[in-house]
Design an enzyme around this catalytic site. Sequence first.
Site, mmCIF file in Angstrom:
data_model
loop_
_atom_site.group_PDB
_atom_site.id
_atom_site.type_symbol
_atom_site.label_atom_id
_atom_site.label_comp_id
_atom_site.label_asym_id
_atom_site.label_seq_id
_atom_site.Cartn_x
_atom_site.Cartn_y
_atom_site.Cartn_z
ATOM 1 N N LEU A 1 0.841 -1.193 0.000
ATOM 2 C CA LEU A 1 0.000 0.000 0.000
ATOM 3 C C LEU A 1 0.879 1.248 0.000
ATOM 4 O O LEU A 1 0.618 2.212 -0.723
ATOM 5 C CB LEU A 1 -0.929 0.003 1.202
ATOM 6 C CG LEU A 1 -1.835 -1.221 1.357
ATOM 7 C CD1 LEU A 1 -2.719 -1.058 2.592
ATOM 8 C CD2 LEU A 1 -2.683 -1.437 0.111
ATOM 9 N N ASP A 2 1.922 1.233 0.820
ATOM 10 C CA ASP A 2 2.850 2.357 0.867
ATOM 11 C C ASP A 2 3.548 2.555 -0.465
ATOM 12 O O ASP A 2 3.524 3.642 -1.054
ATOM 13 C CB ASP A 2 3.903 2.112 1.954
ATOM 14 C CG ASP A 2 3.546 2.747 3.281
ATOM 15 O OD1 ASP A 2 2.782 3.725 3.291
ATOM 16 O OD2 ASP A 2 4.033 2.273 4.318
ATOM 17 N N HIS A 3 4.202 1.514 -0.942
ATOM 18 C CA HIS A 3 4.996 1.652 -2.161
ATOM 19 C C HIS A 3 4.101 1.920 -3.373
ATOM 20 O O HIS A 3 4.403 2.788 -4.199
ATOM 21 C CB HIS A 3 5.848 0.401 -2.374
ATOM 22 C CG HIS A 3 7.008 0.310 -1.441
ATOM 23 N ND1 HIS A 3 8.247 0.843 -1.731
ATOM 24 C CD2 HIS A 3 7.128 -0.246 -0.202
ATOM 25 C CE1 HIS A 3 9.075 0.618 -0.719
ATOM 26 N NE2 HIS A 3 8.417 -0.039 0.220
#
Length: 504
Positions: free
Chosen positions: A374-376
Amino acid sequence: MTDTDRPSSGSRPGPRLAAAWSSLGGDPDLLARVTTVERSGALPARLPVRETARACVGACALAAAELGARRAGPARRGHHPGPGVPAVRVDDGAVAAAFVSERHLLVDGRAPVSFAPLSRFWRTADGWVRTHANYPHHRARLLAALGTPDDPEAVAAVLAGRPAAEVEETVYAAGGLAVALRTPAAWAAHAQAAAVARRPLVERGRLDSAPARVLAPVDRDPLLPAAGLRVLDLTRVVAGPVATRTLALLGADVLRLDPPGLPELPDQHTDTGFGKRSALLDLPAGRDTFEELLAAADVVVTGYRPGALDRLGLGAEALAERRPGVVVAQLSAWGAYGPWAGRRGFDSLVQAATGIAVSEGSAGRPGVLPAQALDHGTGYLLAAAVLRALTEQAEEGGSRFVRLALARTAAWLLEGTAPTRAPGDDRTAAAPGPASASASASAPGADVSAGGSADDRFAETDSALGRLRYARSPVSFTDGPRDWARPPGPWGTDPARWNADPAR
């Protein structure tokens, strides 16, 4: 090249790349410029993590190639057939390596520690709860809310006797971070999920009628689509810094600003600090300095909770009023709307709340994605949104805003998946131990960066922080950059001013 590694046809992109590109407002005809190298061993998961990661990186690379084509000088314009946009190549091996870049980083041969002992899943009286306590102030608030010493066994004992929802609210009220585990169906019924679902994957808009942006030609080798552009980076942790790290790769002068009293985790800063400079600035006390920086900025990227910067006059509308023609990119965990809009959040917590951890779980235990996807993923989409906004400005003018949320990316990842039951209430099951404390642990024996040559996926460089081994960026297009122009430096040690030559 094996059968499973054969590139797919660039004229028939996968549906996730097409959806991401559409949400960015891109011309669908440009998707024919993308080819992919699919590797079945990369980022193994039940959910379509590999396809989603590939789509995020592919959309970012295509947005960079599109802007690069617009800025290419006359000597370059004949290099690229068709619409003149450089060809984009997305390799699952490079994508997978970059999505776990924090695990590949070595500093003088030392591997960083990604998650603290109190950042993990815990058994509660009626299910599970996920906590995040990597930062000292979050750990202190968690312990104060629970009334326990800084000891995992003491924390486990307290949590085992309390309902998950009660823990979630108690810790949140104390300023800490804890989220009850939910199924996809339970999250879909939550008011925050409903608010997120009403928004597009990438929110985009025009703020005013500022004149069209004039982009100087770029004749350098490699082709740097963001050369000469100045980016104010007001982000922390992973997603925002991944976005600005990517803009730095593409030639932007990126200056990250942090408040002096809120230190960053050193290894996390190292991993996401390539190509950038890092300065400390107290916004209230250093307002004149900030306004000078803003006056010369082309892009402002924010990653703090919605409303936190608005109170300082740093919302999109306020920034555009003072700096007409700016692109404001906003990132949050839960979205800028709904009852959880003001809550802190991290990738691991969003996985737990939205049902991803249930979907990836087994044997009565919650699971995790093979990366902080989700972050990347959101980071690459955010960079893509900035690049597309710059292209649109050159055509139509106007200050622009783009907005993304980890929870909305999570909803996209879960699209089309069947509802999953929560892990069973098997009271004999122990809480996950240290091996499952990470929010991005891999399946046993899985190669999360399968495929591709190590020479292609990794590099080494000397820096003020020591000898660094790191994952290269997966953003790749013909004549584009292969690596960052500078390694990261120590956090907060650069002056809070722009380079004299913005192209450097």
